[in-house]
Design an enzyme around this catalytic site. Sequence first.
Site, PDB file in Angstrom:
ATOM      1  N   CYS A   1     -35.037  22.880  72.525  1.00  0.00           N
ATOM      2  CA  CYS A   1     -34.440  24.080  73.104  1.00  0.00           C
ATOM      3  C   CYS A   1     -32.958  23.833  73.327  1.00  0.00           C
ATOM      4  O   CYS A   1     -32.438  22.735  73.100  1.00  0.00           O
ATOM      5  CB  CYS A   1     -35.123  24.478  74.411  1.00  0.00           C
ATOM      6  SG  CYS A   1     -34.891  23.276  75.731  1.00  0.00           S
TER       7      CYS A   1
ATOM      8  N   CYS B   1     -31.728  20.842  75.390  1.00  0.00           N
ATOM      9  CA  CYS B   1     -31.631  19.557  74.690  1.00  0.00           C
ATOM     10  C   CYS B   1     -30.244  19.400  74.074  1.00  0.00           C
ATOM     11  O   CYS B   1     -29.618  18.335  74.160  1.00  0.00           O
ATOM     12  CB  CYS B   1     -32.682  19.466  73.589  1.00  0.00           C
ATOM     13  SG  CYS B   1     -34.377  19.544  74.157  1.00  0.00           S
TER      14      CYS B   1
ATOM     15  N   CYS C   1     -26.228  -4.727  32.706  1.00  0.00           N
ATOM     16  CA  CYS C   1     -27.592  -5.242  32.549  1.00  0.00           C
ATOM     17  C   CYS C   1     -28.356  -5.012  33.841  1.00  0.00           C
ATOM     18  O   CYS C   1     -27.811  -4.555  34.841  1.00  0.00           O
ATOM     19  CB  CYS C   1     -27.580  -6.735  32.197  1.00  0.00           C
ATOM     20  SG  CYS C   1     -26.856  -7.753  33.493  1.00  0.00           S
TER      21      CYS C   1
ATOM     22  N   CYS D   1     -27.010  -6.486  37.073  1.00  0.00           N
ATOM     23  CA  CYS D   1     -25.991  -5.703  37.771  1.00  0.00           C
ATOM     24  C   CYS D   1     -26.650  -4.729  38.747  1.00  0.00           C
ATOM     25  O   CYS D   1     -26.197  -4.550  39.891  1.00  0.00           O
ATOM     26  CB  CYS D   1     -25.134  -4.914  36.780  1.00  0.00           C
ATOM     27  SG  CYS D   1     -24.205  -5.930  35.622  1.00  0.00           S
TER      28      CYS D   1
ATOM     29  N   ASP E   1       2.318  41.288  56.537  1.00  0.00           N
ATOM     30  CA  ASP E   1       3.426  40.950  55.640  1.00  0.00           C
ATOM     31  C   ASP E   1       3.407  41.925  54.451  1.00  0.00           C
ATOM     32  O   ASP E   1       2.343  42.398  54.051  1.00  0.00           O
ATOM     33  CB  ASP E   1       3.260  39.514  55.153  1.00  0.00           C
ATOM     34  CG  ASP E   1       4.261  39.162  54.076  1.00  0.00           C
ATOM     35  OD1 ASP E   1       5.463  39.292  54.336  1.00  0.00           O
ATOM     36  OD2 ASP E   1       3.832  38.768  52.972  1.00  0.00           O
TER      37      ASP E   1
ATOM     38  N   ASP F   1       0.460  35.848  53.089  1.00  0.00           N
ATOM     39  CA  ASP F   1       0.010  35.144  51.888  1.00  0.00           C
ATOM     40  C   ASP F   1       0.881  33.957  51.517  1.00  0.00           C
ATOM     41  O   ASP F   1       0.442  33.063  50.813  1.00  0.00           O
ATOM     42  CB  ASP F   1      -0.026  36.104  50.687  1.00  0.00           C
ATOM     43  CG  ASP F   1       1.372  36.340  50.124  1.00  0.00           C
ATOM     44  OD1 ASP F   1       2.279  36.676  50.915  1.00  0.00           O
ATOM     45  OD2 ASP F   1       1.558  36.173  48.913  1.00  0.00           O
TER      46      ASP F   1
ATOM     47  N   ASP G   1       4.967  32.821  55.592  1.00  0.00           N
ATOM     48  CA  ASP G   1       4.138  33.488  56.588  1.00  0.00           C
ATOM     49  C   ASP G   1       3.451  32.494  57.521  1.00  0.00           C
ATOM     50  O   ASP G   1       2.880  32.894  58.538  1.00  0.00           O
ATOM     51  CB  ASP G   1       3.058  34.339  55.906  1.00  0.00           C
ATOM     52  CG  ASP G   1       3.656  35.461  55.080  1.00  0.00           C
ATOM     53  OD1 ASP G   1       4.669  36.023  55.514  1.00  0.00           O
ATOM     54  OD2 ASP G   1       3.115  35.758  54.010  1.00  0.00           O
TER      55      ASP G   1
END
Length: 799
Positions: free
Chosen positions: A20, A23, A87, A90, A495, A691, A695
């Site tokens: 809940c 917790c 191999c 590895c 803007d 943008d 800005d």
Amino acid sequence: MSDGPLPESMDELSITGMSCAACAVRLEKVLSRLPGVSAHVNFATGRASVRRATGAADGEALVAAVRKAGFDVAPETLELALSGMSCAACAARIEKVLNRLPGVEATVNFNAETARVRYVPGLTGPDAMRAAVAKAGFSAEPILARDREAERARKAEEARSEWRQFLLALVLSAPFLLQMPFMLAGGLDGHHEWLPRWLQGLLAAPVQFWVGRRFYRGAWSSLRGGGANMDVLVALGTSVAFFFSLAVVLLGRHDQHVYFEASASIITLVLLGKLLEARARARTSAAIEALLRLQPPTAWLERDGALVEVPVAQVARGTVFVLRAGDAVPVDGEVLAGESSIDEAMLTGESVPVPKAAGDTVFAATLNGAGLLRCRATGVGAETLLAGIVRLVEQAQGGKPAVQRLADRIAAVFVPTVVGLALLTFAAWWWAAGDPVQALVNGVAVLVIACPCALGLATPTAIMVGTGQGARAGILVRKVEALELAESLRIVAVDKTGTLTEGRPALVETRLAKGIAYNEALHLAASLEQGSPHPLAVALVAAAREAGIGLALPVAVQSAGGKGVSGEVAGRQVAVGSPAYLTEAGVAIPADQLDPLTTGGLTPVCVAADGRLLALFGVADRLRPGAAEAVARLRRQGLRVVMLTGDHPAVAQAIARQVGIDEFRAQVLPADKAAAVQALRNEGRVGMVGDGINDAPALAAADVSFAIGAGSDVAVEAADVTLVRSDPAGVADAIALSRATLGKIRQNLFFAFIYNILGIPAAALGLLNPVIAAAAMAMSSVSVVSNSLLLRRWRPGQD
């Protein structure tokens, strides 16, 4: 001299054992007590976001704190793509290196060149694994897409296990449920139960102690950690009912009713409620999961003149891949050759396919049309736009608005308060009625009816659905606080260039001298300007190409520092530039031809040849489609719209008039934009839409900032909300989404509180049977989550 703030690291932990909101609140407090640690725990998602400063508690301390609080960190599974192996030895070496890391179990597949790693987040992570493998002389990269699949598989298996337990509880509780209507109607009494009491005890015991063990574990963990949660209420209430009934049976008190049916039915109903709640919660992130499923698992690469299908994880930056008709785009890329159209609705919400040709960008998870495209990968894995969207949405879903923090504070003291009320109810009934059995039943009902789960789910589930719907519509909420504040905006500062307009000047009007043809004037001007990067020059060249006008090679070109340019084109002396530039060169500019352009908000570009004026070109930054309607929607939403621009007042006035804005500020420098936003904030909460790099200061100064997605990375990084579609209408959509989400949160909080406001007094007054109380408690959480899911009906364009 200050060294500045310490660098931080962020851990995302999947937490198990929370039942809940209490917790989550307790665990958040436990983690935040660690030195240098700041934590946010989201009950709805079951995840903890932990920020650690350098020198703070390490990962082992985090995990230890979680476990000490009575919870655990869920192991996660990660696949690594390995390279450098030659191999089987590895592979064995890498496996050994990985298994030395704390909390790691790894197996390496040499043939597939992959490692499957099961690890405990916090103790180690992908970076540590990569470093360990690199130290051994190999390289490893996470196959991130499969993490989510493994997590979904783990949760699906947990759900299946819980459903099996519920079915067992239902079978064992069915006889009690069948006899309950008769008991409630008074048809059966304590002397003539339908089932023998010994059989009732045998049926109830497995439900109480096997199926219900999760409540005991949760209650013990909660109490051991110094808190109390819903498990405490359920375990305490059902245990009292069960052990009281057991004592009655063992003592042979045949005149006393037993409550085995209450203990078994309560656990069964609570478990059903938790399962329904979990299923509904899983649906809250359906929008993001749907996006992720759109990314294909494989890509088609060109190898030795043939197309080869490979896993998308093997596509690296710079790899050339091919999109066939109908293919989903595997990674972000740049089109090298071919023409087609791409359906980008799943990312931008825009239903019209976007034409694509050489030089254009394609995005992962979008759908190719009928053409064939050859592309080069520019963004893979976590670098794709899709991955960025998922990160932004998950970041927003993990945040906590102010209303949730208030709910958390209430949930933290809720359970102890309810236990106190239950004891008070028991004592009051025993004293007033002299009947300890009735007092016990009413006390148990108080324990069972009260559940803080609905309170904890009210906000995060609505946030999850709202941000998911926003992502599907191309509205990416970076900070959840922005979603909360957007509802209360009173002013929107916009803007002009690149936001209301396309940010690309275009030739929109031409005034020709007598006897001069349009193609002649534009041919000379564009030929002279074709090597210039100036926006006005680019506009003239683009207009010539659109008209199919061929360009000549200019000679003896001289530039006048942004005022204009002169040179020889096809044997003629040509000059192109501002009115002042041509006037200085001795060319007469008629005022009656020039003034209409400037008053109309256009930038005049003059063209002369051999000392004679040929044409006046009016260049302007064209409005984005739908800009005027976007402004109208904002005004209908009750917002005051103010335009900020660095352009000349005449240009600003013309644009403002076209889009329906009454108020604007012209010739505003970047620093002044931030000051203008600060001034507007004195009159109400302000949202800023922009943008470009210029800005960024204004975006940071606003209460809520919106970045047009096609703008600069700096603007997007500074903004609270990113509009992927580069459409100003997205601002109105974001505000509408905020209002819809906050409305759902308020409704959810009402549902959460009304159950307890009505239910607890009714239970205390003896008006609720414990079993009915359990059903009501379970339905409170289900109703809250289901109400949040109604947000999935929201669509862009709805105010």
